[in-house]
Design a protein around this motif. Structure first.
Motif, PDB file in Angstrom:
ATOM      1  N   GLU A 286       0.808  -1.214   0.000  1.00 24.24           N
ATOM      2  CA  GLU A 286       0.000   0.000   0.000  1.00 24.24           C
ATOM      3  C   GLU A 286       0.845   1.269   0.000  1.00 24.24           C
ATOM      4  OE1 GLU A 286      -3.394   2.037   2.841  1.00 24.24           O
ATOM      5  OE2 GLU A 286      -3.278  -0.152   2.682  1.00 24.24           O
ATOM      6  N   LYS A 287       1.915   1.273   0.746  1.00 31.25           N
ATOM      7  CA  LYS A 287       2.754   2.468   0.842  1.00 31.25           C
ATOM      8  C   LYS A 287       3.413   2.769  -0.501  1.00 31.25           C
ATOM      9  CE  LYS A 287       6.645   4.426   3.407  1.00 31.25           C
ATOM     10  NZ  LYS A 287       7.645   4.202   4.496  1.00 31.25           N
ATOM     11  N   GLU A 288       4.004   1.755  -1.099  1.00 33.01           N
ATOM     12  CA  GLU A 288       4.679   1.947  -2.388  1.00 33.01           C
ATOM     13  C   GLU A 288       3.670   2.324  -3.476  1.00 33.01           C
ATOM     14  OE1 GLU A 288       8.076   2.122  -4.833  1.00 33.01           O
ATOM     15  OE2 GLU A 288       7.832   1.971  -2.654  1.00 33.01           O
ATOM     16  N   LEU A 289       2.493   1.744  -3.413  1.00 29.57           N
ATOM     17  CA  LEU A 289       1.466   2.038  -4.410  1.00 29.57           C
ATOM     18  C   LEU A 289       1.022   3.493  -4.329  1.00 29.57           C
ATOM     19  CD1 LEU A 289      -0.474   1.159  -6.606  1.00 29.57           C
ATOM     20  CD2 LEU A 289      -2.008   0.269  -4.847  1.00 29.57           C
ATOM     21  N   LYS A 290       0.851   3.974  -3.107  1.00 36.35           N
ATOM     22  CA  LYS A 290       0.443   5.367  -2.941  1.00 36.35           C
ATOM     23  C   LYS A 290       1.504   6.313  -3.494  1.00 36.35           C
ATOM     24  CE  LYS A 290      -0.934   8.754   0.521  1.00 36.35           C
ATOM     25  NZ  LYS A 290      -1.197   9.032   1.957  1.00 36.35           N
ATOM     26  N   LYS A 291       2.763   5.997  -3.267  1.00 32.99           N
ATOM     27  CA  LYS A 291       3.852   6.831  -3.749  1.00 32.99           C
ATOM     28  C   LYS A 291       3.873   6.893  -5.273  1.00 32.99           C
ATOM     29  CE  LYS A 291       8.911   7.098  -3.712  1.00 32.99           C
ATOM     30  NZ  LYS A 291      10.169   6.454  -3.231  1.00 32.99           N
ATOM     31  N   LYS A 292       3.737   5.741  -5.902  1.00 32.69           N
ATOM     32  CA  LYS A 292       3.782   5.713  -7.362  1.00 32.69           C
ATOM     33  C   LYS A 292       2.532   6.331  -7.987  1.00 32.69           C
ATOM     34  CE  LYS A 292       7.078   1.993  -8.069  1.00 32.69           C
ATOM     35  NZ  LYS A 292       7.437   0.791  -8.835  1.00 32.69           N
ATOM     36  N   ALA A 293       1.404   6.184  -7.327  1.00 35.66           N
ATOM     37  CA  ALA A 293       0.174   6.789  -7.842  1.00 35.66           C
ATOM     38  C   ALA A 293       0.291   8.304  -7.856  1.00 35.66           C
ATOM     39  CB  ALA A 293      -1.014   6.340  -7.002  1.00 35.66           C
ATOM     40  N   LYS A 294       0.868   8.885  -6.793  1.00 31.41           N
ATOM     41  CA  LYS A 294       1.037  10.335  -6.745  1.00 31.41           C
ATOM     42  C   LYS A 294       2.060  10.806  -7.772  1.00 31.41           C
ATOM     43  CE  LYS A 294      -0.536  11.389  -2.089  1.00 31.41           C
ATOM     44  NZ  LYS A 294      -0.237  12.096  -0.812  1.00 31.41           N
ATOM     45  N   GLU A 295       3.094   9.999  -7.992  1.00 33.62           N
ATOM     46  CA  GLU A 295       4.092  10.358  -9.001  1.00 33.62           C
ATOM     47  C   GLU A 295       3.471  10.380 -10.398  1.00 33.62           C
ATOM     48  OE1 GLU A 295       8.244   8.586 -10.950  1.00 33.62           O
ATOM     49  OE2 GLU A 295       7.445   7.732  -9.082  1.00 33.62           O
ATOM     50  N   LEU A 296       2.632   9.404 -10.685  1.00 34.35           N
ATOM     51  CA  LEU A 296       1.968   9.350 -11.989  1.00 34.35           C
ATOM     52  C   LEU A 296       0.948  10.475 -12.134  1.00 34.35           C
ATOM     53  CD1 LEU A 296       1.537   7.949 -14.680  1.00 34.35           C
ATOM     54  CD2 LEU A 296      -0.036   6.363 -13.544  1.00 34.35           C
ATOM     55  N   GLU A 297       0.275  10.806 -11.047  1.00 41.66           N
ATOM     56  CA  GLU A 297      -0.686  11.914 -11.086  1.00 41.66           C
ATOM     57  C   GLU A 297       0.017  13.228 -11.397  1.00 41.66           C
ATOM     58  OE1 GLU A 297      -4.082  14.040  -8.260  1.00 41.66           O
ATOM     59  OE2 GLU A 297      -2.747  12.502  -7.442  1.00 41.66           O
ATOM     60  N   LYS A 298       1.188  13.426 -10.827  1.00 41.01           N
ATOM     61  CA  LYS A 298       1.948  14.647 -11.073  1.00 41.01           C
ATOM     62  C   LYS A 298       2.410  14.724 -12.521  1.00 41.01           C
ATOM     63  CE  LYS A 298       5.992  17.224  -9.405  1.00 41.01           C
ATOM     64  NZ  LYS A 298       7.138  17.232  -8.447  1.00 41.01           N
ATOM     65  N   ALA A 299       2.820  13.595 -13.094  1.00 39.94           N
ATOM     66  CA  ALA A 299       3.318  13.585 -14.472  1.00 39.94           C
ATOM     67  C   ALA A 299       2.201  13.751 -15.492  1.00 39.94           C
ATOM     68  CB  ALA A 299       4.080  12.286 -14.746  1.00 39.94           C
ATOM     69  N   SER A 300       1.051  13.154 -15.222  1.00 36.78           N
ATOM     70  CA  SER A 300      -0.032  13.152 -16.212  1.00 36.78           C
ATOM     71  C   SER A 300      -1.010  14.309 -16.051  1.00 36.78           C
ATOM     72  CB  SER A 300      -0.804  11.829 -16.125  1.00 36.78           C
ATOM     73  OG  SER A 300      -1.438  11.692 -14.865  1.00 36.78           O
ATOM     74  N   GLY A 301      -1.053  14.895 -14.857  1.00 32.43           N
ATOM     75  CA  GLY A 301      -1.987  15.989 -14.634  1.00 32.43           C
ATOM     76  C   GLY A 301      -3.398  15.533 -14.348  1.00 32.43           C
ATOM     77  N   GLN A 302      -3.605  14.257 -14.136  1.00 30.13           N
ATOM     78  CA  GLN A 302      -4.919  13.732 -13.770  1.00 30.13           C
ATOM     79  C   GLN A 302      -4.746  12.564 -12.808  1.00 30.13           C
ATOM     80  OE1 GLN A 302      -6.915  11.027 -16.733  1.00 30.13           O
ATOM     81  NE2 GLN A 302      -5.541  12.057 -18.184  1.00 30.13           N
ATOM     82  N   THR A 303      -5.779  12.328 -12.029  1.00 30.47           N
ATOM     83  CA  THR A 303      -5.719  11.236 -11.069  1.00 30.47           C
ATOM     84  C   THR A 303      -5.847   9.904 -11.793  1.00 30.47           C
ATOM     85  OG1 THR A 303      -6.781  12.640  -9.420  1.00 30.47           O
ATOM     86  CG2 THR A 303      -6.726  10.263  -8.984  1.00 30.47           C
ATOM     87  N   PRO A 304      -4.845   9.047 -11.705  1.00 31.40           N
ATOM     88  CA  PRO A 304      -4.903   7.780 -12.449  1.00 31.40           C
ATOM     89  C   PRO A 304      -5.830   6.759 -11.783  1.00 31.40           C
ATOM     90  CG  PRO A 304      -2.896   7.864 -11.167  1.00 31.40           C
ATOM     91  CD  PRO A 304      -3.570   9.194 -10.955  1.00 31.40           C
TER      92      PRO A 304
END
Length: 353
Positions: A286-304
């Protein structure tokens, strides 16, 4: 059956039949006169879009198509028979180009759409056509006109509502296999998918077509890997589903790599609505998933979306998002993105440790 999305063929329409030079010669008929008939028309070359085909493989084994020549005219004012037509049957979504492979002749986007590629030559006039009061016995006739010949390119762009893009091993084929009845090849090595695959997904009673293409890597527009030639198959889609694997160390960089390749390819892909999803989340805690989800959200500009094709987690939500975009764009002609203003699902807001 192998997949082939480009073929070069030679076509030629039929020549017209020649007119006949003939005179009526019968016992007790003193002034018979000319009775040479006209030649028949040469056959045409047609192309028609048919259902049930999704490859141009038939044109690997036959590249020459020639229509029949019209039959020559005959005596007793008999007109020659017209030559038989030739019809090329191609999948819906096929484009026909001139020999330069750039000049578009026709784009067949609907089932049953038909187009004449080469017109047959007209038949020649027989000598009956030339008789007159001052020329009662013409002894000549016209030859038939020659048919048209050309070399053309057939290029297939599959018709789909949504397209799957991403790096190799991003889980595109697994996603397609889990939501449709398609059975693409799935394995744990890059470039498992070597040609596009289609499948029909159903969500809330509505169906739409998904297209899965081989993965893109950095430099694909310059021919690295398989290249970007298969991106033509998602040009007609209404929305793209960009899958980024949670296994990637830098999910933001992975997203930007594919986006750069889409922009370099052109074809309007960069302007299409994009739904972003982080796939294969079942391999992370869960911790690693949350980190990567926020990183992808920052790169794409939308919540994945967070999905796992293996466990089925998040699959219904992402299919509904694709359906909503398809419905809205087909109804208004404008692009629309699903409302993703809510926080990343399944996580509560908390400070990172």
């Amino acid at each position: 059956m192998k997949f082939l999305d480009e073929a070069k063929v030679y076509i030629r329409s039929g020549d017209g039949g020649a007119g006949a030079v003939s005179f009526r010669r019968e016992k007790f008929v003193e002034f018979g006169g000319p009775d040479g008939g006209d030649g028949g028309r040469g056959g045409d070359v047609w192309v028609v879009a048919v259902n049930g085909l999704n490859t141009l493989i038939d044109f690997r084994f036959q590249q020459h198509f020639k229509a029949q020549t019209g039959t020559h005219g005959m005596g007793r004012n008999r007109t020659g028979a017209n030559g038989g037509d030739v019809t090329l049957k191609v999948p819906v979504g096929t484009q026909i180009f001139e020999e330069d492979n750039e000049t578009l002749i026709v784009d067949l986007t609907k089932e049953g759409q038909k187009f004449r590629l080469a017109k047959g030559g007209n038949g020649g006039f027989g000598n009956t056509h030339f008789k007159s009061a001052t020329n009662q016995a013409p002894n000549w006739a016209n030859p038939g006109l020659e048919g048209e010949e050309k070399t053309i390119w057939l290029r297939l762009k599959l018709i789909a509502d949504a397209g799957l893009v991403g790096l190799p091993n991003a889980g595109k084929s697994t996603f397609l296999a889990s939501v449709t009845r398609a059975r693409p090849k799935i394995a744990n090595y890059p470039f498992t998918t070597l040609h596009p695959n289609l499948g029909v997904a159903t969500i809330d009673g509505r169906e739409f077509v998904l297209a899965d293409i081989p993965g893109l890597i950095e430099g694909a527009h310059e021919g690295v890997g398989i290249g970007d030639r298969f991106l033509g198959h998602v040009e007609r889609t209404r929305v793209l589903l960009h899958l980024v694997s949670a296994v990637e160390e830098k999910v933001g960089q992975a997203y930007k790599t594919v986006k750069t390749e889409l922009e370099a390819y052109g074809g309007g892909l960069i302007d299409k609505p994009v739904v972003v999803a982080l796939s294969q989340i079942d391999v992370l805690d869960e911790k690693e998933l949350k980190k990567k989800a926020k990183e992808l959200e920052k790169a794409s500009g939308q919540t994945p979306f967070l999905i796992s094709a293996v466990s089925g987690k998040g699959m219904t939500e992402v299919l509904r998002a694709l359906r909503d975009v398809i419905v809205e764009t087909s109804g208004t002609g404008e692009t629309a993105l699903p409302d993703r203003s809510t926080p990343i699902q399944e996580f509560e807001e908390e400070d990172e440790e």
